[in-house]
Write a protein that holds these residues in place. Structure first.
Motif, PDB file in Angstrom:
ATOM      1  N   GLU A   6       5.813  -2.354  16.863  1.00  0.00           N
ATOM      2  CA  GLU A   6       5.223  -1.387  16.663  1.00  0.00           C
ATOM      3  C   GLU A   6       5.338  -0.440  15.648  1.00  0.00           C
ATOM      4  N   GLU A   7       6.216  -0.502  14.396  1.00  0.00           N
ATOM      5  CA  GLU A   7       5.696   0.431  13.204  1.00  0.00           C
ATOM      6  C   GLU A   7       4.360   0.282  13.296  1.00  0.00           C
ATOM      7  N   ALA A   8       3.808  -1.000  13.871  1.00  0.00           N
ATOM      8  CA  ALA A   8       1.987  -0.835  13.420  1.00  0.00           C
ATOM      9  C   ALA A   8       1.438   0.323  13.887  1.00  0.00           C
ATOM     10  N   LEU A   9       1.405   0.692  15.432  1.00  0.00           N
ATOM     11  CA  LEU A   9       1.087   1.906  16.366  1.00  0.00           C
ATOM     12  C   LEU A   9       1.161   3.071  15.815  1.00  0.00           C
ATOM     13  N   TYR A  10       1.246   3.365  14.161  1.00  0.00           N
ATOM     14  CA  TYR A  10       0.980   3.913  13.443  1.00  0.00           C
ATOM     15  C   TYR A  10       0.777   4.175  12.116  1.00  0.00           C
ATOM     16  N   GLU A  11       0.040   2.812  12.059  1.00  0.00           N
ATOM     17  CA  GLU A  11      -0.914   2.688  10.702  1.00  0.00           C
ATOM     18  C   GLU A  11      -2.501   2.760  10.935  1.00  0.00           C
ATOM     19  N   LYS A  12      -2.610   3.023   9.731  1.00  0.00           N
ATOM     20  CA  LYS A  12      -4.350   2.905   9.921  1.00  0.00           C
ATOM     21  C   LYS A  12      -5.175   2.080   9.290  1.00  0.00           C
ATOM     22  N   LEU A  13      -6.081   1.295   9.443  1.00  0.00           N
ATOM     23  CA  LEU A  13      -6.787   0.000   9.026  1.00  0.00           C
ATOM     24  C   LEU A  13      -8.026   0.724   8.430  1.00  0.00           C
ATOM     25  N   ILE A  14      -8.755   0.251   6.871  1.00  0.00           N
ATOM     26  CA  ILE A  14      -9.788   0.696   6.363  1.00  0.00           C
ATOM     27  C   ILE A  14     -11.194  -0.286   6.493  1.00  0.00           C
ATOM     28  N   TRP A  15     -12.142   0.126   7.243  1.00  0.00           N
ATOM     29  CA  TRP A  15     -12.815  -0.744   7.551  1.00  0.00           C
ATOM     30  C   TRP A  15     -14.212   0.019   6.696  1.00  0.00           C
TER      31      TRP A  15
ATOM     32  N   ILE B  42     -11.319  -6.216   5.887  1.00  0.00           N
ATOM     33  CA  ILE B  42     -10.464  -5.224   6.269  1.00  0.00           C
ATOM     34  C   ILE B  42      -9.591  -4.499   5.427  1.00  0.00           C
ATOM     35  N   ARG B  43      -8.620  -3.363   5.235  1.00  0.00           N
ATOM     36  CA  ARG B  43      -7.311  -3.167   4.205  1.00  0.00           C
ATOM     37  C   ARG B  43      -6.310  -2.094   4.776  1.00  0.00           C
ATOM     38  N   LYS B  44      -5.481  -2.622   5.301  1.00  0.00           N
ATOM     39  CA  LYS B  44      -3.921  -1.191   5.224  1.00  0.00           C
ATOM     40  C   LYS B  44      -4.716   0.047   4.509  1.00  0.00           C
ATOM     41  N   LEU B  45      -4.175   1.037   5.381  1.00  0.00           N
ATOM     42  CA  LEU B  45      -4.491   2.496   4.781  1.00  0.00           C
ATOM     43  C   LEU B  45      -3.356   3.171   3.178  1.00  0.00           C
ATOM     44  N   GLY B  46      -3.617   3.311   1.944  1.00  0.00           N
ATOM     45  CA  GLY B  46      -2.673   2.793   1.252  1.00  0.00           C
ATOM     46  C   GLY B  46      -2.702   1.249   0.180  1.00  0.00           C
ATOM     47  N   ASN B  47      -3.467   0.738   0.830  1.00  0.00           N
ATOM     48  CA  ASN B  47      -3.513   0.083  -0.218  1.00  0.00           C
ATOM     49  C   ASN B  47      -4.299  -0.312  -0.879  1.00  0.00           C
ATOM     50  N   PRO B  48      -4.413  -1.202  -2.047  1.00  0.00           N
ATOM     51  CA  PRO B  48      -5.550  -0.684  -3.473  1.00  0.00           C
ATOM     52  C   PRO B  48      -6.710  -0.947  -2.335  1.00  0.00           C
TER      53      PRO B  48
ATOM     54  N   GLU C  53      -2.197 -10.649  16.681  1.00  0.00           N
ATOM     55  CA  GLU C  53      -0.682 -10.731  15.381  1.00  0.00           C
ATOM     56  C   GLU C  53      -0.957 -11.056  14.899  1.00  0.00           C
ATOM     57  N   GLU C  54      -2.145 -12.416  14.139  1.00  0.00           N
ATOM     58  CA  GLU C  54      -2.261 -12.837  13.474  1.00  0.00           C
ATOM     59  C   GLU C  54      -2.762 -11.310  12.134  1.00  0.00           C
ATOM     60  N   ALA C  55      -3.504 -10.134  12.453  1.00  0.00           N
ATOM     61  CA  ALA C  55      -3.513  -9.773  11.600  1.00  0.00           C
ATOM     62  C   ALA C  55      -2.548  -8.683  11.251  1.00  0.00           C
ATOM     63  N   LEU C  56      -1.350  -8.614  12.855  1.00  0.00           N
ATOM     64  CA  LEU C  56      -0.564  -7.925  12.001  1.00  0.00           C
ATOM     65  C   LEU C  56       0.459  -8.081  11.238  1.00  0.00           C
ATOM     66  N   LYS C  57       0.508  -9.659  10.577  1.00  0.00           N
ATOM     67  CA  LYS C  57       0.902 -10.439   9.393  1.00  0.00           C
ATOM     68  C   LYS C  57      -0.103 -10.616   8.321  1.00  0.00           C
ATOM     69  N   VAL C  58      -1.359 -10.517   8.268  1.00  0.00           N
ATOM     70  CA  VAL C  58      -2.091 -10.610   7.337  1.00  0.00           C
ATOM     71  C   VAL C  58      -2.474  -8.694   6.673  1.00  0.00           C
ATOM     72  N   PHE C  59      -2.592  -8.074   7.550  1.00  0.00           N
ATOM     73  CA  PHE C  59      -2.509  -6.560   6.426  1.00  0.00           C
ATOM     74  C   PHE C  59      -0.640  -6.511   6.330  1.00  0.00           C
ATOM     75  N   GLU C  60       0.076  -6.811   6.513  1.00  0.00           N
ATOM     76  CA  GLU C  60       1.172  -6.341   6.498  1.00  0.00           C
ATOM     77  C   GLU C  60       1.145  -5.507   7.067  1.00  0.00           C
ATOM     78  N   LEU C  61       1.340  -5.011   8.646  1.00  0.00           N
ATOM     79  CA  LEU C  61       1.895  -4.165   9.134  1.00  0.00           C
ATOM     80  C   LEU C  61       3.301  -3.715   9.821  1.00  0.00           C
ATOM     81  N   GLY C  62       4.233  -4.465   9.296  1.00  0.00           N
ATOM     82  CA  GLY C  62       5.646  -4.930   9.664  1.00  0.00           C
ATOM     83  C   GLY C  62       5.511  -5.662  11.207  1.00  0.00           C
ATOM     84  N   SER C  63       6.518  -4.783  11.719  1.00  0.00           N
ATOM     85  CA  SER C  63       6.890  -5.522  13.059  1.00  0.00           C
ATOM     86  C   SER C  63       5.557  -4.758  13.991  1.00  0.00           C
TER      87      SER C  63
END
Lengths: 784, 109
Positions: free
Chosen positions: A673-682, A611-617, A661-671
């Protein structure tokens, strides 16, 4: 007068004679020799006399030292030893209570050792029964991305085995196993016998040729040859068909749209050996699986790691070199598809049972642990030593009684060596009787051991030569260790002192006894505290707050059979589930019901996927665990939200996810609340994060928190979790059952409480704890 | 019980003990045999033979008189037993019979 001036006989010769010739004969010999010595001096001079003295003396020495052994019957050693045995026997029977305590203590100690030996032997014997065991290896794969080790696992991809056999000549054969994790419903339709099967495997057609599981009925060459064949074990055959030959009969498997079908029984396996790490009930054809579940072939068969691959190597192949060839053979496929490096490891089949702790998600259900085995060996040695120490203490404590005997023996001419051998023979006799008794004790205690480890063990070590080697070694070592010390103490008593006073304190003896007692005491304390710690650990694991209130959750198996008729009925699975949930929840003690793909303690949908955060390589993906839950999940399991936003209910496209919470940390999604506006790529899909929950222990407490993605989808109800009030359990279950049968009339109703099922993960710890405490109690019993 | 026949040296020692009649011990036996056979014998050989004969039951012994010459040590005095006597006689008989059969010495043939 004249005697004073007389020349002396050669003293060296006399000393020599003193060493070797029986004292009783010396007087006359010396007499004769001296007489002739004097005669010779007067006739032929001193030198001649001395020379002849030596000649005569040596002649006598040679003559009488060899003659003694042949002719002197009163010194025949066999008579002496027979006498020692008689005396040892009499001593044992005279102090019946004392000997009983001595022998029983030793026997219990040795018996426990023997049991541990049997247990260790069993643990080490796993998978040795395959004829080709030394050449069979299980493949493991370790992924490395950007220098970071992402962990090793025993699940491999579908193409791995094929590629290996095609490109590496040392690999003679391979077989793949794909366990059906979901548990499908199987029925003998004719007699209406239905079970949910949890140990159902899809295997390659050469499975029966590859491993040595003998068939009761059927032909191993063709049994798995066709797509709709099924091979079952004897016990499974009995469940569906009773006694008799079921070849040619059919079993209906209900596995949704893709995996359902009617299968013909083409083979029945004899009961699987209990020391097999492979445990299964039904074998279906891999061909069938790959045809009906083509997603395994996706990505060229290099992406979904759901298969366990075994290979056989050539007799003289070196696994290390083959491993390197393997890494090379797959590197292109892997790096182009997954942007990482994959290393293949070889695990000898006999290593799997005890040495698999380093693997993530080991598929073997009956794992052992090398550390535990070593631990038990140490305990066994401790117990044996305690038993011996005890024997030493008891027999030196009895020294007072034996002192008179020793005194009498010494005064009628027994020398120290004879006394020592007498006491050693006594201890050898005790050790021998105890060892024989120990076999009996082990035999009668074996069911207790079998009960604890949950396998019917046999005392089959006594059939091995190795065992009798150890057996003799223990007796010999035991006789010497436990006999030597009392022998030396007792044989060094001075007769005069023994008879003079009753008080025969032996200072050295008592200080050694004190040391031994301290040793025993310390070992006991160690064992007691060890037992306490092990139990603490288990209670801790069982009672630790996992973030989920498991006691109150009743879990049902979701329906399987109903899936087949959905099309005809024209309803979606989600709506069918909803009907059941509404009906079942309509009861005062049920607060919430959730349909999920897995439950805590039962793994994930994907144990590890990138899994990665949208926008990461693209190559920055990190492994995460994935499971699928419905929208009632958070309520039912009382998950605590750190942040959440509105999400679309009744949604079924695997596009919304709740993360921990762990995924929040590992995928660098910030806080949160911030994470709620992020997307992940699977894979290729974009996923919306709709909530962040606190970490819970989804699997064993031993595993550290890992990133978990709870996908929201209402159609994956392998399990229904019902949160209920525990005030009236039976009526609640009855209510749920009637609702279940109403909505899913053809599915079997199985239920359990989540905490029971979850704690099954700790079964091996519990087993270890139980074994440990049983052995400790016995050790302490021996010490007392 | 089959009795083993005597060796030549054993026979000489037995005869010497008979001649000494209760006074036979290592040295006296040695002298006696040496005197009659004219050869020199080791004391040890005499001792070994005396004990072997005693073990076979052909001799019996007791410890007896000491002299200053021996450093006040007692000597073991040997005496022939009945079975010893029988053995000697048997050996003698065999020889007599065989002697009588030698033609040159027997005028009646």
């Amino acid at each position: 007068m004249a005697g004073n001036k007389r020349p002396k006989t050669p003293s060296m010769a006399n000393w020599l004679a003193n060493q070797f010739i029986n004292e009783a004969l010396l007087e006359e010999f010396f007499g004769d020799l001296e007489e002739i010595f004097q005669d010779r001096i007067s006739i032929k001079g001193k030198a001649y006399a001395k020379l002849m003295y030596w000649v005569d003396m040596l002649h006598l020495l040679i003559g009488f030292t060899s003659l003694q052994q042949i002719f002197r019957n009163q010194h025949n050693p066999t008579i002496m030893y027979r006498h020692y045995f008689t005396i040892a026997g009499r001593n044992l029977s005279r102090n019946k209570l004392n000997s009983l305590i001595n022998i029983l203590g030793l026997a219990v100690g040795m018996g426990v050792c023997l049991l541990i030996y049997q247990y260790v032997h069993f643990e080490m014997s796993y998978d040795n029964f395959h004829a080709n065991a030394h050449n069979i290896y299980r493949l493991t794969q370790t992924d490395i991305r950007n220098g970071e080790n992402l962990g090793a696992g025993a699940y491999t991809t579908h193409a791995l085995g094929v590629q290996g056999k095609e490109t590496i000549p040392e690999i003679k054969d391979f077989v793949r196993i794909c366990p059906q994790k979901l548990g499908l419903v199987v029925a003998n339709v004719e007699d209406n016998i239905i079970f949910q099967e949890n140990k159902m495997w899809y295997v390659d057609h050469n499975f029966l040729e590859f491993f040595n599981f003998p068939l009761r009925y059927g032909d191993w060459e063709s049994a798995l040859g066709a797509k709709y064949n099924v091979v079952i074990t004897e016990e499974t055959a009995y469940r569906y068909f009773g006694n008799g030959n079921p070849i040619g009969k059919s079993l209906k498997v209900s596995g949704g749209k893709s995996l359902s079908g009617i299968f013909i029984v083409t083979g029945v396996l004899k009961k699987l050996p209990i020391n097999s790490h492979l445990e299964f009930d039904l074998l279906l054809s891999m061909e069938f699986l790959l045809e009906n579940w083509p997603s395994y072939k996706g990505g060229g068969g290099w992406v979904n790691a759901d298969f366990i691959t075994y290979i056989t190597l050539d007799d003289n192949a070196n696994p290390e070199i083959v491993g390197k060839k393997y890494n090379h053979a797959i590197s292109e496929q892997i790096s182009s598809r997954l942007h990482l490096e994959r290393r293949i490891g070889f695990q000898a089949i006999s290593d799997i049972h005890l040495n698999s702790d380093y693997l993530k998600g080991d598929p073997a259900s009956n794992k052992g642990n090398m550390q535990d085995v070593h631990f038990f060996i140490i305990i066994a040695i401790f117990i044996l030593f305690m038993a011996w120490v005890n024997y030493i203490n008891l027999s030196t404590a009895r020294a007072m009684d034996r002192a008179k005997e020793v005194g009498v023996r010494k005064s009628i001419g027994a020398v120290k060596n004879q006394l020592i051998s007498q006491f050693i023979i006594e201890s050898a006799l005790t050790n021998f009787i105890a060892a024989i008794l120990a076999i009996g004790i082990a035999y009668f205690m074996l069911p207790v051991l079998s009960n604890i480890i949950g396998k019917e063990l046999e005392l089959n070590v006594v059939l091995s030569i190795e065992f009798w080697g150890w057996f003799s070694l223990v007796i010999i070592l035991g006789s010497l260790l436990s006999g030597l010390y009392p022998a030396f103490v007792l044989s060094s008593f001075k007769p005069v002192r023994v008879f003079k006073s009753a008080n025969t304190t032996h200072r050295g003896g008592f200080s050694l006894r004190r040391t031994l007692i301290i040793f025993q005491f310390l070992t006991s304390v160690l064992l007691i505290s060890g037992t306490y710690l092990v139990y603490q650990q288990i209670t801790f694991m069982k009672n630790k707050d996992l973030g989920i209130d498991m006691e109150k959750i009743l879990v049902l198996n979701g329906p399987r059979v109903v899936l087949e008729k959905l099309k005809e009925e024209g309803v979606t699975l989600g709506s069918k589930y909803q009907i059941f949930k509404t009906k079942a929840a309509d009861y005062h003690s049920i607060s919430s019901i959730s349909a999920t793909y897995t439950i805590p303690g039962k793994g994930y949908f994907f144990g590890s996927t990138f899994i990665r955060k949208l926008g990461n390589p693209e190559d920055s993906g990190k492994p995460a665990s994935v499971t699928i839950v419905d929208t009632d999940f958070a309520d039912t399991y009382d998950l605590e939200f750190l942040a959440e936003r509105d999400y679309i209910k009744d949604y079924s496209a695997l596009e919304q996810v709740i993360i921990n919470e762990e995924a929040l940390k590992v995928f660098e999604l910030g806080s949160a609340e911030e994470a709620l506006y992020e997307k992940l790529i699977w894979g290729g899909d974009t996923i919306d994060v709709v909530g962040v929950v606190k970490n819970v222990h989804w699997n064993s407490l031993r595993d550290a928190h890992s990133p978990i993605l709870y996908f929201l989808d209402n159609e994956w109800g392998a399990y229904f979790s019902c949160k209920m009030n525990l005030s009236d359990v039976q009526p609640t279950i009855a209510h749920i059952e009637s609702a279940y049968h109403e909505v899913f009339p053809n599915d079997p109703f199985h239920y359990f409480f989540l905490d029971d099922e979850f704690n099954k993960q700790y079964q091996s710890d519990l087993q270890f704890g139980n074994l440990f405490s049983v052995f400790s109690v016995l050790a302490i019993f021996i010490a007392c | 019980m089959k009795v083993k026949s005597l060796g030549e040296f054993e026979e000489l020692v037995l005869l010497a003990v008979c001649i000494l009649d209760g006074e036979g011990y290592g040295i006296s036996v040695k002298r006696e045999v040496e005197n009659h056979s004219g050869r020199s014998i080791l004391l040890g050989a005499v001792h070994i033979t005396l004990y072997r004969l005693q073990d076979k039951g052909l001799l019996q012994s007791k410890l007896g008189g000491n002299t200053g010459k021996r450093g006040d040590r007692r000597k073991r005095l040997f005496k022939i037993t009945e079975s010893g006597m029988r053995q000697l006689r048997a050996a003698q008989d065999v020889r007599q019979k065989m002697w009588r059969l030698i033609p040159q010495l027997n005028p009646s043939i």
